[in-house]
Design a protein around this motif. Sequence first.
Motif, PDB file in Angstrom:
ATOM      1  N   LYS A 220       0.840  -1.198   0.000  1.00  0.00           N
ATOM      2  CA  LYS A 220       0.000   0.000   0.000  1.00  0.00           C
ATOM      3  C   LYS A 220       0.875   1.248   0.000  1.00  0.00           C
ATOM      4  N   ALA A 221       0.453   2.240  -0.769  1.00  0.00           N
ATOM      5  CA  ALA A 221       1.205   3.490  -0.831  1.00  0.00           C
ATOM      6  C   ALA A 221       1.066   4.255   0.478  1.00  0.00           C
ATOM      7  N   ALA A 222       2.058   5.059   0.779  1.00  0.00           N
ATOM      8  CA  ALA A 222       2.029   5.856   2.008  1.00  0.00           C
ATOM      9  C   ALA A 222       0.976   6.948   1.912  1.00  0.00           C
ATOM     10  N   GLY A 223       0.509   7.415   3.063  1.00  0.00           N
ATOM     11  CA  GLY A 223      -0.461   8.501   3.085  1.00  0.00           C
ATOM     12  C   GLY A 223       0.159   9.812   2.603  1.00  0.00           C
ATOM     13  N   LYS A 224      -0.678  10.742   2.183  1.00  0.00           N
ATOM     14  CA  LYS A 224      -0.204  12.023   1.651  1.00  0.00           C
ATOM     15  C   LYS A 224      -1.114  13.135   2.132  1.00  0.00           C
ATOM     16  N   LYS A 225      -0.515  14.219   2.596  1.00  0.00           N
ATOM     17  CA  LYS A 225      -1.275  15.380   3.044  1.00  0.00           C
ATOM     18  C   LYS A 225      -1.435  16.349   1.874  1.00  0.00           C
ATOM     19  N   VAL A 226      -2.653  16.882   1.707  1.00  0.00           N
ATOM     20  CA  VAL A 226      -2.923  17.822   0.624  1.00  0.00           C
ATOM     21  C   VAL A 226      -3.627  19.057   1.186  1.00  0.00           C
ATOM     22  N   THR A 227      -3.437  20.144   0.530  1.00  0.00           N
ATOM     23  CA  THR A 227      -4.098  21.400   0.905  1.00  0.00           C
ATOM     24  C   THR A 227      -4.673  22.046  -0.344  1.00  0.00           C
ATOM     25  N   GLY A 228      -5.614  22.963  -0.154  1.00  0.00           N
ATOM     26  CA  GLY A 228      -6.184  23.654  -1.306  1.00  0.00           C
ATOM     27  C   GLY A 228      -7.652  23.942  -1.123  1.00  0.00           C
ATOM     28  N   GLU A 229      -8.283  24.355  -2.215  1.00  0.00           N
ATOM     29  CA  GLU A 229      -9.710  24.649  -2.197  1.00  0.00           C
ATOM     30  C   GLU A 229     -10.525  23.353  -2.114  1.00  0.00           C
ATOM     31  N   PRO A 230     -11.754  23.437  -1.551  1.00  0.00           N
ATOM     32  CA  PRO A 230     -12.595  22.239  -1.396  1.00  0.00           C
ATOM     33  C   PRO A 230     -12.759  21.421  -2.675  1.00  0.00           C
ATOM     34  N   ALA A 231     -12.959  22.092  -3.801  1.00  0.00           N
ATOM     35  CA  ALA A 231     -13.154  21.356  -5.060  1.00  0.00           C
ATOM     36  C   ALA A 231     -11.900  20.578  -5.437  1.00  0.00           C
ATOM     37  N   ASP A 232     -10.734  21.220  -5.239  1.00  0.00           N
ATOM     38  CA  ASP A 232      -9.468  20.549  -5.549  1.00  0.00           C
ATOM     39  C   ASP A 232      -9.228  19.380  -4.603  1.00  0.00           C
ATOM     40  N   LEU A 233      -9.578  19.609  -3.314  1.00  0.00           N
ATOM     41  CA  LEU A 233      -9.408  18.541  -2.330  1.00  0.00           C
ATOM     42  C   LEU A 233     -10.274  17.335  -2.660  1.00  0.00           C
ATOM     43  N   ALA A 234     -11.501  17.614  -3.100  1.00  0.00           N
ATOM     44  CA  ALA A 234     -12.416  16.517  -3.443  1.00  0.00           C
ATOM     45  C   ALA A 234     -11.841  15.648  -4.554  1.00  0.00           C
ATOM     46  N   LYS A 235     -11.215  16.305  -5.550  1.00  0.00           N
ATOM     47  CA  LYS A 235     -10.610  15.540  -6.653  1.00  0.00           C
ATOM     48  C   LYS A 235      -9.436  14.701  -6.156  1.00  0.00           C
ATOM     49  N   GLU A 236      -8.617  15.306  -5.282  1.00  0.00           N
ATOM     50  CA  GLU A 236      -7.470  14.582  -4.732  1.00  0.00           C
ATOM     51  C   GLU A 236      -7.927  13.383  -3.914  1.00  0.00           C
ATOM     52  N   ILE A 237      -8.950  13.609  -3.067  1.00  0.00           N
ATOM     53  CA  ILE A 237      -9.454  12.525  -2.219  1.00  0.00           C
ATOM     54  C   ILE A 237     -10.001  11.385  -3.064  1.00  0.00           C
ATOM     55  N   ALA A 238     -10.760  11.720  -4.094  1.00  0.00           N
ATOM     56  CA  ALA A 238     -11.325  10.688  -4.973  1.00  0.00           C
ATOM     57  C   ALA A 238     -10.224   9.868  -5.621  1.00  0.00           C
ATOM     58  N   ASN A 239      -9.158  10.546  -6.025  1.00  0.00           N
ATOM     59  CA  ASN A 239      -8.037   9.850  -6.656  1.00  0.00           C
ATOM     60  C   ASN A 239      -7.315   8.943  -5.668  1.00  0.00           C
ATOM     61  N   PHE A 240      -7.132   9.432  -4.431  1.00  0.00           N
ATOM     62  CA  PHE A 240      -6.455   8.626  -3.418  1.00  0.00           C
ATOM     63  C   PHE A 240      -7.286   7.407  -3.035  1.00  0.00           C
TER      64      PHE A 240
END
Length: 251
Positions: A220-240
């Motif tokens: 399993k890949a390591a966890g990753k912290k992300v920051t940004g606008e809600p819409a950008d975060l939603a895309k990142e979360i979906a990808n993760f």
Amino acid sequence: MKVLVCVKQTFDTEAKIELKDGKISDAGINMIINPYDEVAVEEGIRLKEKGIAKEVVVVSAGADKAIEAIRTALAMGADRGILIQQDLAADEFARAKALAKAIADEGANLVLAGHVAADDGSSQVPTRIAEILGWPHINVATTLDIADGKATCKCEADGGTTVIEVALPAVISTQVSLNEPRYPSMKGIMQAKKKPVSTVAAEAVESKTKVLEYSLPPAKAAGKKVTGEPADLAKEIANFIKNDVKVEIKK
């Protein structure tokens, strides 16, 4: 009544699986009786203690070291064992054919086995044995009663339980909740050394399937912290989530 119990030797469930030269390595691995089969052995012994069974025979198909699993079952209280020497590459069909022949030769009235093996999880062998012998089969039994030439079991079912009654001879696959297997006593271990274990060679049966390759699941890949606008975060979360990566969000 003669009870025959099918057992399989498997890796300890706590063992770390490793591959060597493209095959599963058993170097330094503790081998045990498949836990589901251990429940079947215990149930066979209990039937003898109740006076229902006169003899409990344990049979295993596999490599020569599978005799260790048979000896453990004998130490628990089974009467004798049969080792069917068979290539470990044999699939469920070939394994069932070898076991069914031993059962027929023994003239068993009841066959017990765990409903699944802890290593491959195929849950095929008991069902195949019943089909080859033309016997009724009860699967995932959580209780077992023998009377008047019949076996009655409660079994797991979707959303509850079901009660099934069949005429003997029959094959019954056990669930772990059926009983609590006993530990072999020192006396039982010493007696097991004197109990007979016959060895026979399996008849040549061509497997229906062939393993082409073994591989371990990717790490399993390591966890990753992300920051940004809600819409950008939603895309990142979906990808993760898609890639099964842990997500930590801080406001």
